[in-house]
Design a protein around this motif. Structure first.
Motif, PDB file in Angstrom:
ATOM      1  N   GLY A 185      33.194  -8.091  -2.735  1.00 50.43           N
ATOM      2  CA  GLY A 185      34.274  -9.063  -2.679  1.00 50.43           C
ATOM      3  C   GLY A 185      35.604  -8.536  -3.189  1.00 50.43           C
ATOM      4  O   GLY A 185      36.559  -9.312  -3.339  1.00 50.43           O
TER       5      GLY A 185
ATOM      6  N   HIS B  10      45.946  -9.706  -1.463  1.00 53.12           N
ATOM      7  CA  HIS B  10      45.347 -10.028  -2.765  1.00 53.12           C
ATOM      8  C   HIS B  10      45.859 -11.386  -3.233  1.00 53.12           C
ATOM      9  O   HIS B  10      47.062 -11.550  -3.426  1.00 53.12           O
ATOM     10  CB  HIS B  10      45.711  -8.938  -3.783  1.00 53.12           C
TER      11      HIS B  10
ATOM     12  N   THR C  64      37.716 -15.050  -8.708  1.00 58.74           N
ATOM     13  CA  THR C  64      37.818 -15.135  -7.241  1.00 58.74           C
ATOM     14  C   THR C  64      36.894 -14.173  -6.481  1.00 58.74           C
ATOM     15  O   THR C  64      36.111 -14.599  -5.621  1.00 58.74           O
ATOM     16  CB  THR C  64      39.286 -14.917  -6.797  1.00 58.74           C
ATOM     17  N   ASP C  65      36.960 -12.872  -6.777  1.00 53.96           N
ATOM     18  CA  ASP C  65      36.192 -11.901  -5.979  1.00 53.96           C
ATOM     19  C   ASP C  65      34.690 -12.029  -6.205  1.00 53.96           C
ATOM     20  O   ASP C  65      33.891 -11.793  -5.286  1.00 53.96           O
ATOM     21  CB  ASP C  65      36.631 -10.470  -6.308  1.00 53.96           C
TER      22      ASP C  65
ATOM     23  N   HIS D 110      44.378 -12.913 -10.165  1.00 58.43           N
ATOM     24  CA  HIS D 110      44.622 -13.150  -8.742  1.00 58.43           C
ATOM     25  C   HIS D 110      45.880 -13.995  -8.544  1.00 58.43           C
ATOM     26  O   HIS D 110      45.902 -14.934  -7.740  1.00 58.43           O
ATOM     27  CB  HIS D 110      43.419 -13.842  -8.094  1.00 58.43           C
TER      28      HIS D 110
ATOM     29  N   GLU E  89      42.317 -14.904   1.070  1.00 56.20           N
ATOM     30  CA  GLU E  89      41.495 -15.194  -0.116  1.00 56.20           C
ATOM     31  C   GLU E  89      41.718 -16.613  -0.622  1.00 56.20           C
ATOM     32  O   GLU E  89      40.780 -17.293  -1.047  1.00 56.20           O
ATOM     33  CB  GLU E  89      41.842 -14.225  -1.253  1.00 56.20           C
TER      34      GLU E  89
END
Ligand SMILES: [Zn+2]
Length: 268
Positions: A117, A168, A46-47, A38, A173
């Protein structure tokens, strides 16, 4: 309101407790993330982190849901040019999630929600949700957390350009991660990276997808592993987004639990 003693994590139940809790027909919530690069400032998790944490908060807020263990590995081979990404092939990924749904249906659960996510999971989790709905007695729906952000909230926080600023490891995020796991965010390494070719048909942005669906090797259009402007991120923005998403997700869990499953009619 939830009772303080209520167990909301599926994996912490015993089998007699599962037999008991299924009588209340809670919605079973499956967070699906990914482990992938990321950019230089956000962690690989992260996701999986965003999907899991916002699912957990929504499940805790309602008395009628159970949180499943997160599906952390997913589809992302287009990120493999950057170190760290763990990519699962399309069919094993779909089948794995369908297996979770089939098992839940087998035990008597009838409402399943996939909370996603990771943008590139969408087509595969759509297939998984449809397959679970068509091949079991349960119904399964799919939601990506960013699609629950009300328009006015997103407009209220957005400083980065459209399209591209929120794609992204981006303004959105990074803000959410600053709220959920500030210890894992290295803001001094955050860098704006919006270098994809200008087009009226193809772009990347979580606020609104482009009319043409297209995904290519990430390293062809991102130098840093980011697409977006994470330098515009803040924990205050993340707080507003997380609150909005969790509240709408909790509201949907209550609605989905009561959704009628009508009998099929065979018109042959
Ligand atoms: Zn992400």
């Amino acid at each position: 309101m939830k009772s303080p003693s209520r167990k909301f994590r599926y994996e912490e139940l015993t089998w007699p407790e599962v037999r008991e809790v299924v009588l209340e027909q809670p919605v079973t919530v499956i967070p699906v993330g990914t482990i992938e690069q990321h950019g230089p400032h956000l962690p690989l998790i992260t996701d999986a982190c965003t999907a899991t944490e916002m699912s957990r908060m929504a499940v805790e807020r309602t008395a009628h849901a159970l949180l499943m263990p997160t599906v952390s590995y997913a589809f992302n081979e287009h990120h493999l040019d950057f170190p760290g990404t763990i990519a699962i092939d399309t069919h094993p990924f779909i089948n794995y999630v369908v297996g979770i749904g089939k098992s839940l249906s087998h035990h008597g659960f009838r409402k399943i929600l996939i909370v996603n996510g990771h943008g590139s999971n969408v087509p595969f989790m759509d297939i998984a949700a449809r397959t679970i709905t068509n091949h079991t007695e349960a119904i399964c729906a799919l939601v990506s957390w960013w699609s629950l952000i009300p328009h006015n909230v997103l407009q209220g926080i957005r400083e980065s350009e459209f399209p591209g600023g929120m794609a992204h490891g981006c303004e959105l995020e990074t803000s959410v991660m600053l709220q959920l796991r500030p210890d894992l965010v290295q803001m001094h390494k955050a860098e704006k990276d919006i270098h994809f070719e200008k087009s009226n048909f193809i772009w990347w942005d979580l606020q609104q997808p482009s009319p043409v669906t297209y995904q290519e090797w990430f390293s062809r259009y991102s130098k840093t592993g980011t697409v977006g402007d994470p330098t515009k991120a803040s924990s205050e923005k993340g707080k507003r987004v997380v609150e909005a998403v969790v509240s709408r997700l909790a509201e949907f869990l209550d609605e989905f639990r009561l959704r009628t499953i009508y009998p099929r009619v065979d018109h042959h």
